[in-house]
Design a protein around this motif. Sequence first.
Motif, PDB file in Angstrom:
ATOM      1  N   GLU A  29       0.836  -1.198   0.000  1.00  0.00           N
ATOM      2  CA  GLU A  29       0.000   0.000   0.000  1.00  0.00           C
ATOM      3  C   GLU A  29       0.876   1.255   0.000  1.00  0.00           C
ATOM      4  OE1 GLU A  29      -0.095  -2.228   2.445  1.00  0.00           O
ATOM      5  OE2 GLU A  29      -1.874  -3.414   1.945  1.00  0.00           O
ATOM      6  N   PRO A  30       0.433   2.334  -0.665  1.00  0.00           N
ATOM      7  CA  PRO A  30       1.204   3.590  -0.630  1.00  0.00           C
ATOM      8  C   PRO A  30       1.186   4.201   0.763  1.00  0.00           C
ATOM      9  CG  PRO A  30      -0.904   3.919  -1.721  1.00  0.00           C
ATOM     10  CD  PRO A  30      -0.775   2.442  -1.505  1.00  0.00           C
ATOM     11  N   TYR A  31       2.248   4.938   1.078  1.00  0.00           N
ATOM     12  CA  TYR A  31       2.347   5.593   2.388  1.00  0.00           C
ATOM     13  C   TYR A  31       1.662   6.958   2.385  1.00  0.00           C
ATOM     14  CZ  TYR A  31       5.741   2.058   3.839  1.00  0.00           C
ATOM     15  OH  TYR A  31       6.354   0.868   4.179  1.00  0.00           O
ATOM     16  N   PHE A  32       1.445   7.524   1.194  1.00  0.00           N
ATOM     17  CA  PHE A  32       0.765   8.818   1.087  1.00  0.00           C
ATOM     18  C   PHE A  32       0.167   8.903  -0.318  1.00  0.00           C
ATOM     19  CE2 PHE A  32       5.228   9.311   0.044  1.00  0.00           C
ATOM     20  CZ  PHE A  32       5.233  10.014  -1.152  1.00  0.00           C
ATOM     21  N   LEU A  33      -0.604   9.959  -0.567  1.00  0.00           N
ATOM     22  CA  LEU A  33      -1.274  10.126  -1.850  1.00  0.00           C
ATOM     23  C   LEU A  33      -0.471  11.041  -2.761  1.00  0.00           C
ATOM     24  CD1 LEU A  33      -4.975  10.629  -0.651  1.00  0.00           C
ATOM     25  CD2 LEU A  33      -3.887   8.509  -1.419  1.00  0.00           C
ATOM     26  N   ASP A  34      -0.558  10.798  -4.043  1.00  0.00           N
ATOM     27  CA  ASP A  34       0.074  11.677  -5.021  1.00  0.00           C
ATOM     28  C   ASP A  34      -0.781  12.925  -5.236  1.00  0.00           C
ATOM     29  OD1 ASP A  34       1.848  12.554  -6.983  1.00  0.00           O
ATOM     30  OD2 ASP A  34       0.835  11.468  -8.585  1.00  0.00           O
ATOM     31  N   MET A  40       8.555   7.789   6.170  1.00  0.00           N
ATOM     32  CA  MET A  40       7.554   8.522   5.403  1.00  0.00           C
ATOM     33  C   MET A  40       6.711   9.445   6.284  1.00  0.00           C
ATOM     34  SD  MET A  40       8.012   7.806   2.180  1.00  0.00           S
ATOM     35  CE  MET A  40       9.705   8.116   2.721  1.00  0.00           C
ATOM     36  N   ASP A  41       6.578   9.127   7.562  1.00  0.00           N
ATOM     37  CA  ASP A  41       5.865  10.019   8.478  1.00  0.00           C
ATOM     38  C   ASP A  41       6.673  11.282   8.755  1.00  0.00           C
ATOM     39  OD1 ASP A  41       3.639   8.443   8.722  1.00  0.00           O
ATOM     40  OD2 ASP A  41       4.261   7.486  10.597  1.00  0.00           O
ATOM     41  N   GLU A  42       7.980  11.151   8.807  1.00  0.00           N
ATOM     42  CA  GLU A  42       8.821  12.312   9.134  1.00  0.00           C
ATOM     43  C   GLU A  42       9.403  12.968   7.892  1.00  0.00           C
ATOM     44  OE1 GLU A  42      11.360  12.149  12.415  1.00  0.00           O
ATOM     45  OE2 GLU A  42       9.879  11.209  13.715  1.00  0.00           O
ATOM     46  N   MET A  43       9.373  12.282   6.769  1.00  0.00           N
ATOM     47  CA  MET A  43       9.631  12.841   5.450  1.00  0.00           C
ATOM     48  C   MET A  43      10.909  13.696   5.336  1.00  0.00           C
ATOM     49  SD  MET A  43       7.857  12.379   2.608  1.00  0.00           S
ATOM     50  CE  MET A  43       6.115  12.167   2.998  1.00  0.00           C
ATOM     51  N   PRO A  44      12.083  13.146   5.710  1.00  0.00           N
ATOM     52  CA  PRO A  44      13.318  13.886   5.417  1.00  0.00           C
ATOM     53  C   PRO A  44      13.620  13.890   3.923  1.00  0.00           C
ATOM     54  CG  PRO A  44      13.846  11.722   6.298  1.00  0.00           C
ATOM     55  CD  PRO A  44      12.364  11.882   6.414  1.00  0.00           C
ATOM     56  N   ILE A  45      12.892  13.062   3.188  1.00  0.00           N
ATOM     57  CA  ILE A  45      13.024  12.990   1.734  1.00  0.00           C
ATOM     58  C   ILE A  45      11.643  12.995   1.106  1.00  0.00           C
ATOM     59  CG2 ILE A  45      15.218  11.744   1.705  1.00  0.00           C
ATOM     60  CD1 ILE A  45      13.527   9.158   1.303  1.00  0.00           C
ATOM     61  N   ALA A  46      11.578  13.436  -0.140  1.00  0.00           N
ATOM     62  CA  ALA A  46      10.338  13.361  -0.919  1.00  0.00           C
ATOM     63  C   ALA A  46      10.605  12.459  -2.113  1.00  0.00           C
ATOM     64  CB  ALA A  46       9.914  14.750  -1.386  1.00  0.00           C
ATOM     65  N   PRO A  47      10.221  11.167  -2.034  1.00  0.00           N
ATOM     66  CA  PRO A  47      10.399  10.293  -3.193  1.00  0.00           C
ATOM     67  C   PRO A  47       9.540  10.793  -4.357  1.00  0.00           C
ATOM     68  CG  PRO A  47       9.826   9.052  -1.202  1.00  0.00           C
ATOM     69  CD  PRO A  47       9.553  10.488  -0.925  1.00  0.00           C
ATOM     70  N   LEU A  48      10.081  10.739  -5.590  1.00  0.00           N
ATOM     71  CA  LEU A  48       9.318  11.201  -6.758  1.00  0.00           C
ATOM     72  C   LEU A  48       8.869  10.035  -7.635  1.00  0.00           C
ATOM     73  CD1 LEU A  48      10.486  13.942  -5.798  1.00  0.00           C
ATOM     74  CD2 LEU A  48      10.584  14.591  -8.204  1.00  0.00           C
ATOM     75  N   PHE A  49       9.833   9.216  -8.066  1.00  0.00           N
ATOM     76  CA  PHE A  49       9.462   8.083  -8.914  1.00  0.00           C
ATOM     77  C   PHE A  49      10.540   7.016  -8.837  1.00  0.00           C
ATOM     78  CE2 PHE A  49      11.464  11.313 -11.640  1.00  0.00           C
ATOM     79  CZ  PHE A  49      12.552  10.607 -12.145  1.00  0.00           C
TER      80      PHE A  49
END
Length: 546
Positions: free
Chosen positions: A360-365, A504-513
């Motif tokens: 499952e995705p951790y967040f929405l696009d 993903m909750d603390e998001m030190p990075i923003a994955p793109l693709f």
Amino acid sequence: MRKVIFIAMCIVLCMSAAITGCEKNASSQSNQGRIPEPPPEQPPAQKVLRMNLSIEPPTADPAFAEDSTSAAVIRATFDGLTRIGTDGTPQLAVANKMEVSADRLTYTFHLRDSQWSNGEPVTAHDFEYAWKRVLDPRTASIYAYQMYYLKNGEKFNNGLASADEVGVKALNDKTLVVQLEHPTSYFPELTAFATYYPVYRPQIEANSRWASNADTHVGNGPFKIEQWDHHTKLVLAKNNQYWDKDAVKLDRVEFSMISDENTELFLYEKDELDWAGAPLSTLPAQAIPGLTDAGKIRTRTIAAVYMYKFNTQQVPFNNVKIRKAFSYAINRQLIIDQVRQGHQEPALGFVPPSMAVRTEPYFLDNDTETAKKLLQEGLNELGLATLPPITLTYNTSESHKQLAEAVAGQWRQAFHIDVKVEDKEWTQFLKDQHKGDYQISRSGWLGDFNDPISFLGIFRDRAGGNNDTGWENKRYQALLKQSALEMDTQKRNQLLAQAEQILMDEMPIAPLFYYTNSWVKHDRVKGVFIDGMGNLELKWGDIVNK
């Protein structure tokens, strides 16, 4: 006047023909009864592969490689105890026998006869020296953490143990004994990774810049560096000292160094390059549809992710809600469709699908509404009325530029803020990343080996070699350490999924693709392949002219 000249010329030509005829007749008579000599043998044409490096390799020293370009050169010029074969699995290389203890904590490698490119023998002592050199805190190797699998490796790197206590020991020239901190099923894959390659100690101690010049570089791989004109050209030649030299068909690999992707493709189409695009460069996005329609493009999904890093030690990205706001506001699918056009998959987590621990995705696009809400909450927490100017940094590349401009445009539209994009030359870009001299920075990660820890392990420690975000989380650290001791695969994956959730909750990075590698090559190029991690393998390459 013209007529006189014509007659005179006719006389001369007739005399010349008569003399020639006499010579031929005499020659024919004198050669009667003799066996004609065969024509001299022509040496076979050299097999030369022409490729392009979009950037100058920062190093050719296994201890300091941290980018895919350096790794490609090092993989071609060095060999480890094992090497990833054409089937994607580790096979014995410098080692010709491997024994594993019942508790899976001790590996004994027996080495075959092999030589350095200067003709000196490769020994088990070279491996012991190389591994301890990486771990030595004075070396300051970015990838020292990759050696923490060795008993007392982490302690030595942190000054809490001596080099003699590290779990690698050469019993003699041909026997290397390795002790691990805990059972590691993928250890044979690790020994095929650049950080685990041997190095030639006498050259290192004699010349601190040994890995920067063709004249001083010493390796033990399929190729050797023959020429290195920095920022212009790099030439590899077949290493006739290599233990498996009969498997190496290419005589030379000639690398241009052209940063412009359109120029690279133009040279390929003019047949001045044999290969263009991934994994050492990028095809121009606008050219991909046409190349696809023409059936020329080759594409492979690899275990790699494109992302932006946040500097969590600087305002405003020391606030988790602002980091999440910037990540959620990105329309990844739009970027893939309109900018990248390479059939990538939006990254709604960090670990690639091929080794994912959760489906499952951790967040929405493109969750813009949530992003706006989080941004305002983050500003309130920081006591700011508005955001300061934001700079998104990328290393010089047309494709990185196009993507940065597209994302910056999405942020401007979502938040009505000032966003600047800035490019930096690769070497300077890396230095600034490690110093924390950035706000948001382009980054990418290719798996070092086929396991989720190859990704999640990057962010275990704030001072970790490849963690430039300044982020650290104690619970995250504990989960990764616990996963290393868990032998049940399902339970281990659950621990890793919990760790990725924290990331993903603390998001030190923003994955793109998640990356796909796209390239074009001429049909005469055979045997060169890109493995599942996105690494280029030249050892089995060939040029076949039909």
